[in-house]
Design a protein around this motif. Sequence first.
Motif, mmCIF file in Angstrom:
data_model
loop_
_atom_site.group_PDB
_atom_site.id
_atom_site.type_symbol
_atom_site.label_atom_id
_atom_site.label_comp_id
_atom_site.label_asym_id
_atom_site.label_seq_id
_atom_site.Cartn_x
_atom_site.Cartn_y
_atom_site.Cartn_z
ATOM 1 N N ILE A 13 2.415 -3.126 -1.301
ATOM 2 C CA ILE A 13 3.271 -2.214 -0.542
ATOM 3 C C ILE A 13 2.620 -0.836 -0.513
ATOM 4 C CG2 ILE A 13 5.573 -1.185 -0.385
ATOM 5 C CD1 ILE A 13 6.593 -3.623 -1.999
ATOM 6 N N LEU A 14 2.296 -0.367 0.686
ATOM 7 C CA LEU A 14 1.601 0.911 0.852
ATOM 8 C C LEU A 14 2.609 1.997 1.200
ATOM 9 C CD1 LEU A 14 -1.426 -0.298 3.033
ATOM 10 C CD2 LEU A 14 -1.034 -0.612 0.574
ATOM 11 N N MET A 15 2.562 3.113 0.458
ATOM 12 C CA MET A 15 3.502 4.197 0.698
ATOM 13 C C MET A 15 2.757 5.530 0.659
ATOM 14 S SD MET A 15 6.646 2.842 -1.704
ATOM 15 C CE MET A 15 7.841 3.956 -1.001
ATOM 16 N N VAL A 16 3.246 6.488 1.442
ATOM 17 C CA VAL A 16 2.651 7.830 1.507
ATOM 18 C C VAL A 16 3.717 8.841 1.125
ATOM 19 C CG1 VAL A 16 1.496 9.532 2.969
ATOM 20 C CG2 VAL A 16 1.098 7.086 3.352
ATOM 21 N N ASN A 17 3.383 9.682 0.154
ATOM 22 C CA ASN A 17 4.325 10.717 -0.272
ATOM 23 C C ASN A 17 3.910 12.094 0.240
ATOM 24 O OD1 ASN A 17 6.475 11.962 -2.038
ATOM 25 N ND2 ASN A 17 4.651 12.948 -2.890
ATOM 26 N N TYR A 18 4.869 12.777 0.825
ATOM 27 C CA TYR A 18 4.688 14.181 1.170
ATOM 28 C C TYR A 18 6.049 14.859 1.006
ATOM 29 C CZ TYR A 18 3.305 18.458 3.588
ATOM 30 O OH TYR A 18 3.048 19.771 3.895
ATOM 31 N N HIS A 19 6.290 15.373 -0.177
ATOM 32 C CA HIS A 19 7.569 16.020 -0.506
ATOM 33 C C HIS A 19 8.748 15.065 -0.318
ATOM 34 C CE1 HIS A 19 5.183 19.587 -0.870
ATOM 35 N NE2 HIS A 19 4.935 19.665 0.411
ATOM 36 N N HIS A 85 -7.317 -0.200 -1.826
ATOM 37 C CA HIS A 85 -7.030 -0.515 -3.224
ATOM 38 C C HIS A 85 -6.060 -1.691 -3.366
ATOM 39 C CE1 HIS A 85 -8.591 3.602 -3.465
ATOM 40 N NE2 HIS A 85 -8.883 3.339 -4.723
ATOM 41 N N ALA A 86 -5.683 -2.298 -2.244
ATOM 42 C CA ALA A 86 -4.701 -3.385 -2.276
ATOM 43 C C ALA A 86 -5.333 -4.674 -2.798
ATOM 44 C CB ALA A 86 -4.125 -3.603 -0.878
ATOM 45 N N ASN A 87 -4.558 -5.438 -3.545
ATOM 46 C CA ASN A 87 -5.035 -6.698 -4.127
ATOM 47 C C ASN A 87 -4.414 -7.935 -3.499
ATOM 48 O OD1 ASN A 87 -6.729 -5.684 -6.451
ATOM 49 N ND2 ASN A 87 -4.794 -4.658 -6.934
ATOM 50 N N ALA A 88 -3.326 -7.767 -2.750
ATOM 51 C CA ALA A 88 -2.636 -8.916 -2.164
ATOM 52 C C ALA A 88 -3.208 -9.265 -0.794
ATOM 53 C CB ALA A 88 -1.143 -8.625 -2.051
ATOM 54 N N GLU A 89 -2.905 -10.478 -0.363
ATOM 55 C CA GLU A 89 -3.326 -10.917 0.969
ATOM 56 C C GLU A 89 -2.459 -10.293 2.063
ATOM 57 O OE1 GLU A 89 -6.012 -12.766 1.717
ATOM 58 O OE2 GLU A 89 -6.478 -12.650 -0.420
ATOM 59 N N LEU A 90 -1.245 -9.895 1.702
ATOM 60 C CA LEU A 90 -0.332 -9.285 2.659
ATOM 61 C C LEU A 90 -0.151 -7.807 2.348
ATOM 62 C CD1 LEU A 90 2.564 -11.912 2.980
ATOM 63 C CD2 LEU A 90 0.520 -11.672 4.407
ATOM 64 N N LEU A 91 -0.009 -7.013 3.409
ATOM 65 C CA LEU A 91 0.283 -5.589 3.276
ATOM 66 C C LEU A 91 1.648 -5.313 3.889
ATOM 67 C CD1 LEU A 91 -3.080 -3.912 4.414
ATOM 68 C CD2 LEU A 91 -2.379 -4.526 2.081
ATOM 69 N N LEU A 92 2.440 -4.491 3.206
ATOM 70 C CA LEU A 92 3.689 -3.997 3.763
ATOM 71 C C LEU A 92 3.599 -2.483 3.800
ATOM 72 C CD1 LEU A 92 6.576 -4.457 4.804
ATOM 73 C CD2 LEU A 92 7.363 -4.246 2.427
ATOM 74 N N ILE A 93 3.507 -1.937 4.998
ATOM 75 C CA ILE A 93 3.502 -0.481 5.169
ATOM 76 C C ILE A 93 4.958 -0.044 5.167
ATOM 77 C CG2 ILE A 93 2.900 1.399 6.739
ATOM 78 C CD1 ILE A 93 0.670 -0.799 7.698
ATOM 79 N N LEU A 94 5.314 0.817 4.219
ATOM 80 C CA LEU A 94 6.716 1.132 3.999
ATOM 81 C C LEU A 94 6.886 2.629 3.760
ATOM 82 C CD1 LEU A 94 9.507 -0.312 3.626
ATOM 83 C CD2 LEU A 94 9.046 -0.245 1.163
ATOM 84 N N ASN A 95 7.774 3.238 4.516
ATOM 85 C CA ASN A 95 8.062 4.658 4.312
ATOM 86 C C ASN A 95 8.813 4.874 3.006
ATOM 87 O OD1 ASN A 95 6.875 5.355 6.721
ATOM 88 N ND2 ASN A 95 8.660 6.454 7.513
ATOM 89 N N PRO A 96 8.605 6.012 2.358
ATOM 90 C CA PRO A 96 9.309 6.281 1.104
ATOM 91 C C PRO A 96 10.803 6.504 1.280
ATOM 92 C CG PRO A 96 8.037 8.191 1.780
ATOM 93 C CD PRO A 96 7.638 7.066 2.688
ATOM 94 N N ASP A 97 11.236 6.823 2.489
ATOM 95 C CA ASP A 97 12.667 7.054 2.722
ATOM 96 C C ASP A 97 13.357 5.798 3.257
ATOM 97 O OD1 ASP A 97 11.329 7.189 5.135
ATOM 98 O OD2 ASP A 97 12.557 8.807 5.947
#
Length: 303
Positions: A13-19, A85-97
């Motif tokens: 699960i990929l997440m980006v933090n900005y405040h 840096h992901a190790n899984a075969e699947l990616l989930l792009i997910l917003n922090p909110d």
Amino acid sequence: MESSVRLQPDVSILMVNYHTVAELTHCLESLATQEGVIYEVIIVDNSNDQSERQHLQALCGPQVHCIFSEENLGFGRANNLAAKHANAELLLILNPDTTLQQTTLLRRYIDRFNAGDEAMLAPLIVESSKHKLVYPRQRYPSQGLCKKTDFSKLAGTIAWVLGACMMMRRQDYLRIGGFDSDYFMYGEDADICWRIRAELGAIGFDQTLAVHHVGGASEKQAVSLSKWMRKRQGQYLFFKKRYHADDVLRIAFKQRARASFKLAKNALLNLCWGATLRRLDDDARATATLVVTTELISSTRGC
């Protein structure tokens, strides 16, 4: 001495933090309730804020990893860094909110994706605070004004989905280069969907998968004009990359005329009735549109 075995995650699960630490914390809490799934979370911190970093470090653990960027990479580049840096075969792009309010949601999401043949799968986005359900778009922004752009090469019927939540295979994500790094924020979700449809296959949607989304959390401190400038710049970057040049100019002239009319109308209304927050935001949107379209038209004409 016992050796610990680290299980292969089903999804990264990929997440980006900005405040958005508060929202991100709630998101991680909802992920922790998910049943029947092994996941890892990779967070890229764009804030360059020591207080936020301390909070994020406290959240890190065996399943949650943080990458601290020295610069604000924007949405797309930060996700691209996380994907490396992901190790899984699947990616989930997910917003922090976002939050996953059903404990079986992530497992069902993965199973539905693996059972289908789509290159990307999107859920229903529920914006409760706005009493709004966000469905996939069947057309791209201002597509109705396009006369020379060829859309026939694009697979499927869904044009694009919101970048708040999207699942795809890691090998496919890397194959197309992830998000286009030319985008900073806004427009990159429509762009990656265009390239997926052109190079990989159709985009899928499952209404039974509902992800709750606050929306605009990373922009909550942004001044309205600066926010609309970023939106318009991202939108027109998409136009220039994906639409025929004649169509881009046609859209620019049309939107510039509408923005000019909106500003004139609001000026009259403000004079008669006083300014309102909604009209101030409309003015910011129209002003941003005028600035971006004027620059585009001038550069195209070689002025």
